[in-house]
Design a protein around this motif. Structure first.
Motif, mmCIF file in Angstrom:
data_model
loop_
_atom_site.group_PDB
_atom_site.id
_atom_site.type_symbol
_atom_site.label_atom_id
_atom_site.label_comp_id
_atom_site.label_asym_id
_atom_site.label_seq_id
_atom_site.Cartn_x
_atom_site.Cartn_y
_atom_site.Cartn_z
ATOM 1 N N ASN A 12 -25.621 12.661 32.443
ATOM 2 C CA ASN A 12 -24.882 12.072 33.563
ATOM 3 C C ASN A 12 -23.382 12.287 33.408
ATOM 4 N N GLU A 13 -22.910 12.255 32.157
ATOM 5 C CA GLU A 13 -21.471 12.432 31.907
ATOM 6 C C GLU A 13 -20.999 13.858 32.211
ATOM 7 N N CYS A 14 -21.910 14.822 32.105
ATOM 8 C CA CYS A 14 -21.499 16.208 32.388
ATOM 9 C C CYS A 14 -22.035 16.707 33.734
ATOM 10 N N LYS A 15 -22.668 15.820 34.498
ATOM 11 C CA LYS A 15 -23.301 16.207 35.765
ATOM 12 C C LYS A 15 -22.310 16.840 36.742
ATOM 13 N N ASP A 16 -21.152 16.195 36.931
ATOM 14 C CA ASP A 16 -20.183 16.678 37.920
ATOM 15 C C ASP A 16 -19.755 18.120 37.627
ATOM 16 N N TYR A 17 -19.534 18.412 36.338
ATOM 17 C CA TYR A 17 -19.129 19.784 35.969
ATOM 18 C C TYR A 17 -20.200 20.785 36.373
ATOM 19 N N TYR A 18 -21.468 20.499 36.041
ATOM 20 C CA TYR A 18 -22.541 21.470 36.280
ATOM 21 C C TYR A 18 -22.893 21.608 37.761
ATOM 22 N N LEU A 19 -22.699 20.560 38.532
ATOM 23 C CA LEU A 19 -22.973 20.663 39.969
ATOM 24 C C LEU A 19 -21.862 21.423 40.696
ATOM 25 N N GLN A 20 -20.678 21.469 40.086
ATOM 26 C CA GLN A 20 -19.547 22.136 40.728
ATOM 27 C C GLN A 20 -19.272 23.538 40.176
ATOM 28 N N THR A 21 -19.849 23.862 39.017
ATOM 29 C CA THR A 21 -19.559 25.159 38.405
ATOM 30 C C THR A 21 -20.015 26.312 39.289
ATOM 31 N N LYS A 22 -19.257 27.409 39.216
ATOM 32 C CA LYS A 22 -19.619 28.598 39.984
ATOM 33 C C LYS A 22 -20.610 29.481 39.228
ATOM 34 N N ASP A 23 -20.864 29.120 37.986
ATOM 35 C CA ASP A 23 -21.787 29.897 37.151
ATOM 36 C C ASP A 23 -23.220 29.427 37.408
ATOM 37 N N PRO A 24 -24.046 30.254 38.052
ATOM 38 C CA PRO A 24 -25.419 29.821 38.372
ATOM 39 C C PRO A 24 -26.280 29.596 37.134
ATOM 40 N N THR A 25 -25.974 30.315 36.050
ATOM 41 C CA THR A 25 -26.748 30.132 34.813
ATOM 42 C C THR A 25 -26.519 28.738 34.238
ATOM 43 N N GLU A 26 -25.271 28.268 34.288
ATOM 44 C CA GLU A 26 -24.982 26.918 33.796
ATOM 45 C C GLU A 26 -25.697 25.872 34.651
ATOM 46 N N ARG A 27 -25.660 26.057 35.969
ATOM 47 C CA ARG A 27 -26.357 25.094 36.843
ATOM 48 C C ARG A 27 -27.858 25.104 36.579
ATOM 49 N N ARG A 28 -28.427 26.297 36.407
ATOM 50 C CA ARG A 28 -29.860 26.413 36.127
ATOM 51 C C ARG A 28 -30.221 25.678 34.843
ATOM 52 N N ASN A 29 -29.410 25.876 33.807
ATOM 53 C CA ASN A 29 -29.694 25.232 32.520
ATOM 54 C C ASN A 29 -29.626 23.711 32.625
ATOM 55 N N TYR A 30 -28.710 23.224 33.473
ATOM 56 C CA TYR A 30 -28.608 21.776 33.676
ATOM 57 C C TYR A 30 -29.857 21.254 34.397
ATOM 58 N N PHE A 31 -30.283 21.953 35.456
ATOM 59 C CA PHE A 31 -31.478 21.527 36.179
ATOM 60 C C PHE A 31 -32.721 21.576 35.283
ATOM 61 N N GLU A 32 -32.745 22.556 34.373
ATOM 62 C CA GLU A 32 -33.896 22.688 33.474
ATOM 63 C C GLU A 32 -34.012 21.476 32.548
ATOM 64 N N VAL A 33 -32.893 21.061 31.930
ATOM 65 C CA VAL A 33 -32.981 19.926 31.008
ATOM 66 C C VAL A 33 -33.235 18.617 31.753
ATOM 67 N N MET A 34 -32.712 18.517 32.990
ATOM 68 C CA MET A 34 -32.972 17.315 33.781
ATOM 69 C C MET A 34 -34.447 17.243 34.183
ATOM 70 N N HIS A 35 -35.042 18.392 34.490
ATOM 71 C CA HIS A 35 -36.487 18.429 34.780
ATOM 72 C C HIS A 35 -37.273 17.950 33.555
ATOM 73 N N GLN A 36 -36.882 18.468 32.382
ATOM 74 C CA GLN A 36 -37.586 18.077 31.155
ATOM 75 C C GLN A 36 -37.443 16.583 30.882
ATOM 76 N N LEU A 37 -36.234 16.051 31.089
ATOM 77 C CA LEU A 37 -35.988 14.631 30.848
ATOM 78 C C LEU A 37 -36.811 13.759 31.808
ATOM 79 N N MET A 38 -36.794 14.127 33.083
ATOM 80 C CA MET A 38 -37.546 13.342 34.068
ATOM 81 C C MET A 38 -39.048 13.369 33.759
ATOM 82 N N TYR A 39 -39.519 14.533 33.321
ATOM 83 C CA TYR A 39 -40.945 14.656 33.003
ATOM 84 C C TYR A 39 -41.305 13.790 31.790
ATOM 85 N N GLU A 40 -40.444 13.856 30.759
ATOM 86 C CA GLU A 40 -40.717 13.094 29.539
ATOM 87 C C GLU A 40 -40.671 11.583 29.780
ATOM 88 N N THR A 41 -39.873 11.152 30.755
ATOM 89 C CA THR A 41 -39.766 9.723 31.060
ATOM 90 C C THR A 41 -40.651 9.332 32.246
#
Length: 358
Positions: free
Chosen positions: A266-295
């Motif tokens: 959550n603390e780094c969310k704003d950076y990854y949602l605003q970054t122009k680098d699609p790879t960084e955004r993808r990596n953020y969505f990937e870990v959030m998917h994993q976290l939501m699944y695990e919880t």
């Protein structure tokens, strides 16, 4: 304060340029344009930097000053590298290398072998970086070894340690993960006590943390992720802070500390949602998917996976296009390299022929 200082420095450089032009001093004009180009580069103004370095090259050619010409080619290569134009980057770097290897460069009596060696080692380091980027790893190794040979010649321990980090990158790209990590750790103490930009040091901490993570050595990974975050906070670099928190979030997930992981993400969310680098955004969505699944928040897990999957498809297409461009750049660089070797052999034969006539 940085903005005030930089505005003043730009003003002074422009005044020097204006004076040089009025005096029609091509040496001074080339130097002033070079400094102005470096100023624009430091603020990521690539097009203006390119224009200035081109103007520097023109003035250097008019004054027939080989060292300034090589420097202009070197700086133009750097701009093209940052712009992702790797073939043009290599072309400029090879032109700089050809001039550095020309004995006539010492017609500038202020130039010493030590100064030239320093510029050569910088060039070789950058050439290794671009060849690493286009996955021409044999050439990447060749050039970083040349840079290291010069650094070893002068026994500059900090520079040796700095160059060796790029050597570690080459090991990593070759799939030699443990060797990359050992190399980084061996030379890290010298970098920590040496005079090196802390942005580099933060990046090295982050790389070490990721490599430990890949080796499933989570405790060690955490130590270096924390070092990376501390350094990024001290020098106030947003991407470094975000990447460090992303890494610490991954580590917390490995430790099944899901609440802590979510806080980091959550603390780094704003950076990854605003970054122009699609790879960084993808990596953020990937870990959030994993976290939501695990919880067991399956609806949110699906939503993040949907975003991850869409970006992954886009990146795959982009990577396919880039791979084609990189293969072409690799082919062109190898072709240019062979042409230079042929030219050198031809020049050697001509010299032998001339000597035999004499």
């Amino acid at each position: 304060m940085r903005e005030i200082d930089s505005t003043l420095s730009k003003k002074l450089i422009k005044e020097a340029l204006s004076t040089s032009i009025s005096l029609k001093n091509n040496y001074a004009i080339a130097t002033s344009y070079r400094l102005l180009g470096l100023w624009y580069s430091s603020f990521d103004q690539k097009e203006k930097a390119h224009q200035c370095h081109q103007a520097s090259l023109i003035a250097a050619k008019k004054s027939n000053h080989l060292y300034l010409m090589a420097g202009a080619y070197f700086n133009l290569g750097n701009v093209k590298y940052w712009a992702g134009e790797y073939e043009n980057c290599i072309d400029y770097f090879l032109k700089a290398q050809e001039i550095f290897d020309n004995p006539k460069i010492f017609e500038d009596k202020t130039l010493t072998t030590k100064i030239l060696d320093k510029k050569k080692s910088d060039l070789y380091y950058n050439m290794s970086a671009v060849f690493n980027t286009i996955k021409n790893l044999p050439k990447a190794d060749e050039y970083i070894d040349k840079a290291l040979a010069i650094a070893n010649k002068y026994q500059n321990k900090t520079v040796i340690a700095f160059y060796t980090q790029l050597k570690a990158d080459n090991y990593f790209e070759n799939g030699n993960l443990e060797k990359a990590l050992r190399t980084r750790l061996k030379y890290l103490p010298e970098l920590e006590k040496g005079d090196i930009a802390r942005t580099y040091l933060q990046g090295y901490y982050h790389s070490i943390s990721q490599e430990y993570f890949k080796l499933n050595k989570i405790d060690s990974s955490k130590i270096f992720a924390q070092k990376s975050l501390q350094t990024a906070n001290e020098i106030k670099i947003k991407d470094g802070i975000a990447n460090s928190k992303w890494q610490l979030g991954r580590i917390a997930m490995k430790e099944k500390r899901y609440a802590q992981a979510e806080n980091y993400f959550n603390e780094c969310k704003d950076y990854y949602l605003q970054t122009k680098d699609p790879t960084e955004r993808r990596n953020y969505f990937e870990v959030m998917h994993q976290l939501m699944y695990e919880t067991q928040r399956y609806k949110e897990a699906y939503q993040f996976y949907d975003k991850y999957s869409a970006l992954n498809d886009t990146i795959f297409i982009s990577e396919q296009t880039q791979q084609f461009s990189e293969r072409e750049a690799r082919y062109q660089s190898e072709k240019k390299d062979k042409n230079i070797q042929k030219k050198k052999k031809k020049q050697l034969k001509q010299k032998i022929f001339i000597y035999s006539l004499a």
